[in-house]
Design a protein around this motif. Structure first.
Motif, PDB file in Angstrom:
ATOM      1  N   VAL A 148       0.864  -1.188   0.000  1.00 25.27           N
ATOM      2  CA  VAL A 148       0.000   0.000   0.000  1.00 25.27           C
ATOM      3  C   VAL A 148       0.896   1.232   0.000  1.00 25.27           C
ATOM      4  O   VAL A 148       1.824   1.332   0.810  1.00 25.27           O
ATOM      5  N   ARG A 149       0.610   2.136  -0.919  1.00 28.26           N
ATOM      6  CA  ARG A 149       1.401   3.365  -1.010  1.00 28.26           C
ATOM      7  C   ARG A 149       1.340   4.168   0.277  1.00 28.26           C
ATOM      8  O   ARG A 149       0.291   4.246   0.915  1.00 28.26           O
ATOM      9  N   ILE A 150       2.431   4.796   0.637  1.00 25.07           N
ATOM     10  CA  ILE A 150       2.406   5.744   1.747  1.00 25.07           C
ATOM     11  C   ILE A 150       1.407   6.816   1.361  1.00 25.07           C
ATOM     12  O   ILE A 150       1.420   7.331   0.242  1.00 25.07           O
ATOM     13  N   GLY A 151       0.500   7.117   2.276  1.00 27.34           N
ATOM     14  CA  GLY A 151      -0.573   8.054   1.979  1.00 27.34           C
ATOM     15  C   GLY A 151      -1.813   7.374   1.429  1.00 27.34           C
ATOM     16  O   GLY A 151      -2.816   8.019   1.173  1.00 27.34           O
ATOM     17  N   GLY A 152      -1.766   6.053   1.262  1.00 25.48           N
ATOM     18  CA  GLY A 152      -2.927   5.313   0.793  1.00 25.48           C
ATOM     19  C   GLY A 152      -3.886   5.029   1.932  1.00 25.48           C
ATOM     20  O   GLY A 152      -3.687   5.471   3.067  1.00 25.48           O
TER      21      GLY A 152
ATOM     22  N   ALA B 163      -9.094  10.741   0.295  1.00 27.92           N
ATOM     23  CA  ALA B 163      -8.721  11.761  -0.691  1.00 27.92           C
ATOM     24  C   ALA B 163      -8.747  13.162  -0.071  1.00 27.92           C
ATOM     25  O   ALA B 163      -7.855  13.972  -0.320  1.00 27.92           O
ATOM     26  N   LYS B 164      -9.761  13.437   0.743  1.00 27.88           N
ATOM     27  CA  LYS B 164      -9.887  14.753   1.377  1.00 27.88           C
ATOM     28  C   LYS B 164      -8.726  15.039   2.320  1.00 27.88           C
ATOM     29  O   LYS B 164      -8.299  16.180   2.472  1.00 27.88           O
ATOM     30  N   ASN B 165      -8.203  14.019   2.950  1.00 31.68           N
ATOM     31  CA  ASN B 165      -7.166  14.189   3.975  1.00 31.68           C
ATOM     32  C   ASN B 165      -5.787  13.702   3.548  1.00 31.68           C
ATOM     33  O   ASN B 165      -4.920  13.516   4.390  1.00 31.68           O
ATOM     34  N   MET B 166      -5.597  13.509   2.260  1.00 31.67           N
ATOM     35  CA  MET B 166      -4.343  12.944   1.737  1.00 31.67           C
ATOM     36  C   MET B 166      -3.112  13.717   2.219  1.00 31.67           C
ATOM     37  O   MET B 166      -2.101  13.116   2.586  1.00 31.67           O
ATOM     38  N   ARG B 167      -3.186  15.011   2.250  1.00 32.83           N
ATOM     39  CA  ARG B 167      -2.010  15.815   2.653  1.00 32.83           C
ATOM     40  C   ARG B 167      -1.601  15.529   4.098  1.00 32.83           C
ATOM     41  O   ARG B 167      -0.431  15.592   4.437  1.00 32.83           O
ATOM     42  N   ALA B 168      -2.587  15.224   4.953  1.00 31.44           N
ATOM     43  CA  ALA B 168      -2.274  14.954   6.354  1.00 31.44           C
ATOM     44  C   ALA B 168      -1.437  13.694   6.499  1.00 31.44           C
ATOM     45  O   ALA B 168      -0.688  13.553   7.468  1.00 31.44           O
ATOM     46  N   LEU B 169      -1.572  12.774   5.564  1.00 33.29           N
ATOM     47  CA  LEU B 169      -0.785  11.540   5.612  1.00 33.29           C
ATOM     48  C   LEU B 169       0.638  11.818   5.205  1.00 33.29           C
ATOM     49  O   LEU B 169       1.554  11.144   5.574  1.00 33.29           O
TER      50      LEU B 169
ATOM     51  N   ARG C 144       3.776   2.777   8.292  1.00 32.56           N
ATOM     52  CA  ARG C 144       3.982   3.224   6.911  1.00 32.56           C
ATOM     53  C   ARG C 144       3.151   4.462   6.572  1.00 32.56           C
ATOM     54  O   ARG C 144       3.098   4.869   5.442  1.00 32.56           O
ATOM     55  N   ARG C 145       2.478   5.053   7.567  1.00 34.32           N
ATOM     56  CA  ARG C 145       1.640   6.247   7.383  1.00 34.32           C
ATOM     57  C   ARG C 145       0.510   5.993   6.384  1.00 34.32           C
ATOM     58  O   ARG C 145       0.207   6.831   5.539  1.00 34.32           O
ATOM     59  N   VAL C 146      -0.095   4.841   6.510  1.00 34.80           N
ATOM     60  CA  VAL C 146      -1.253   4.490   5.686  1.00 34.80           C
ATOM     61  C   VAL C 146      -2.506   4.705   6.533  1.00 34.80           C
ATOM     62  O   VAL C 146      -2.550   4.299   7.698  1.00 34.80           O
TER      63      VAL C 146
END
Length: 185
Positions: free
Chosen positions: A11-15, A179-185, A70-72
């Motif tokens: 899973v991608r970081i930020g996923g 998607a709305k909070n992607m930057r927070a990840l 992994r910040r997922v």
């Protein structure tokens, strides 16, 4: 389990992920058989179904630790009456970092029934999911999930199994929340 770990590492970081351990031995419908309680959450360990469910929870928690590292963004869903949060590994998860719990009604996301559920997450913005409900009023006439016999015995109806499947609206809401909070990840 190894395949599950491999997927968690891909899973991608930020996923984002959604996890729903099978709740059948953790809810009130099965309490007599599973012998689970808040004081004995591991229940009747001599039963294969109970032992398997206990192992599953330990493995899910390990997966959530990996995803967190992994910040997922992850969400774990359980019916409101589930005793799963009393499992020792789940209790460890609750004490190793900030875990947020948010209440939803699955019917507001297109579910067959209201099905009150707890969403657990390592991110406070799990509550943003409320902004994306698809059926704000819930189902018009929800089907019955259990049947009571004349002697008081409760058994699950065919609709009970169907209530395990997530409605499309819930998956869409989790995706929009990520998607709305992607930057927070």
């Amino acid at each position: 389990f190894a395949y599950c770990m491999t997927l968690a590492l891909k899973v991608r970081i930020g996923g984002g992920t959604n996890t729903a351990p099978v709740c059948s031995t953790w809810t009130w419908v099965n309490r007599f058989t599973s012998q689970r309680s808040t004081f004995q959450p591991l229940g009747a360990v001599h039963l294969k179904s109970v032992t398997s469910a206990n192992e599953m929870v330990s493995r899910v928690i390990m997966t959530l630790w990996i995803l967190s590292a992994r910040r997922v963004f992850w969400v774990l869903e359980q019916p409101v009456n589930s005793l799963m949060e009393f499992h020792p590994r789940f209790q460890q998860l609750l004490t190793t970092g900030r875990i947020y719990r948010h209440f939803i009604m699955m019917g507001k996301y297109g579910g067959l029934t209201e099905k009150g559920s707890w969403l657990y997450s390592g991110h406070s913005w799990v509550s943003d999911i409320d902004r994306f409900c698809t059926t704000p009023d819930g189902p018009d006439q929800p089907p019955s999930l259990v049947r009571r016999s004349a002697d008081g015995k409760i058994t699950g109806c065919s609709n009970l199994k169907a209530s395990q499947a997530y409605p499309r609206g819930f998956g869409d809401a989790v995706q929009k929340c990520v998607a709305k909070n992607m930057r927070a990840l």
